[in-house]
Motif scaffolding. Structure first.
Motif, PDB file in Angstrom:
ATOM      1  N   PHE A  15       0.895  -1.167  -0.120  1.00 45.35           N
ATOM      2  CA  PHE A  15       0.011  -0.061   0.027  1.00 45.35           C
ATOM      3  C   PHE A  15       0.964   1.157   0.009  1.00 45.35           C
ATOM      4  O   PHE A  15       0.627   2.268  -0.730  1.00 45.35           O
ATOM      5  N   LYS A 100     -11.239   0.183  -5.559  1.00 46.52           N
ATOM      6  CA  LYS A 100     -11.798  -0.167  -4.378  1.00 46.52           C
ATOM      7  C   LYS A 100     -12.285  -1.619  -4.623  1.00 46.52           C
ATOM      8  O   LYS A 100     -11.966  -2.497  -3.556  1.00 46.52           O
ATOM      9  N   ASP A 103      -9.318  -3.865  -3.636  1.00 50.30           N
ATOM     10  CA  ASP A 103      -8.773  -4.004  -2.460  1.00 50.30           C
ATOM     11  C   ASP A 103      -9.838  -4.807  -1.629  1.00 50.30           C
ATOM     12  O   ASP A 103      -9.283  -5.274  -0.762  1.00 50.30           O
TER      13      ASP A 103
END
Length: 237
Positions: A15, A100, A103
């Motif tokens: 990340f 998104k 993830d």
């Protein structure tokens, strides 16, 4: 007055690596890197990210921004050149959606027990519930594969926001394959994703900033051994 720019990260955090890539793609070289020990977090990290207490954190002129996808958008809005997100509102929303999705759904919620999605998914497959979750992971990868039809990268011919969000897979999947002895991404089933990984990895800014592979292998071997020992003792409670 020179801008103050700091990045709090660990050497292996995928990340945090997103932030380094974004800064490099923007041509921003003047920033301070603070490497954190997640087992002994610094007072500054806890001060700058009191809610989640984790990396990455970007500090720009004394103001902290946390959560990697949020930081990417901040970087893109603050330094307008070499944009990461498309100009068109619909395309911007689409890029955010798939980042998104990656993830949250690249591995399933059921096996996100220790926060590291792929590690839990592929290092704990000895447990029946994780084995049953693998088909859903493959289904989610098919959705991602569809987004690459006709494109070199997710946004077209250059690396953008979604590529950076998915970028860690281009390196870590092969590390996981080495550690587990499993083939995690079949090139015949996912030809577009496989080609994208190679294209992404070939970009100098990306290639020059991967964590040391030998250290990654050692790290995840230790992680796998821990999980296997837990499985031998009866698995998770």
């Amino acid at each position: 007055m020179a801008e103050e720019l700091k990045v709090f990260r660990t050497w292996s955090s995928r990340f945090a690596l997103r932030i380094i890539w974004a800064l490099k793609l923007k041509g921003i070289e003047e920033y301070e890197t603070i490497f954190e020990d997640i087992t002994n977090k610094s007072p500054l990290l806890l001060q700058y990210n009191p809610v989640h207490k984790k990396v990455p954190v970007l500090v720009h002129n004394g103001k902290p921004i946390s959560e990697s996808l949020v930081i990417l958008e901040y970087i893109d809005e603050t330094w307008k050149h070499n944009p990461l997100l498309p100009e068109d509102p619909y395309e911007r929303a689409t890029a955010r959606f798939w980042a998104k999705f990656g993830d949250e759904k690249t591995c399933t919620d059921e096996i996100d027990k220790v926060s590291d999605l792929y590690i839990d998914c592929h290092f704990k497959v000895e447990w029946k519930e994780q084995e049953e979750a693998i088909p859903q992971v493959m289904e989610n990868l098919k959705y991602i594969e569809e987004q690459l039809k006709g494109n070199k990268f997710f946004g077209g011919e250059t690396i953008g926001y979604t590529d950076i969000a998915f970028g860690w897979t281009a390196n870590l999947l092969s590390v996981f394959e080495e550690v587990t002895g499993m083939k995690l991404l079949d090139e015949e089933k996912f030809p577009l994703l496989s080609a994208w990984m190679q294209n992404f990895s070939d970009v100098p800014v990306i290639k020059e900033n991967w964590p040391p592979r030998d250290k990654l292998v050692i790290k995840y071997q230790a992680t796998r051994e821990k999980y296997l020992a837990a499985a031998a003792a009866g698995g998770p409670k």
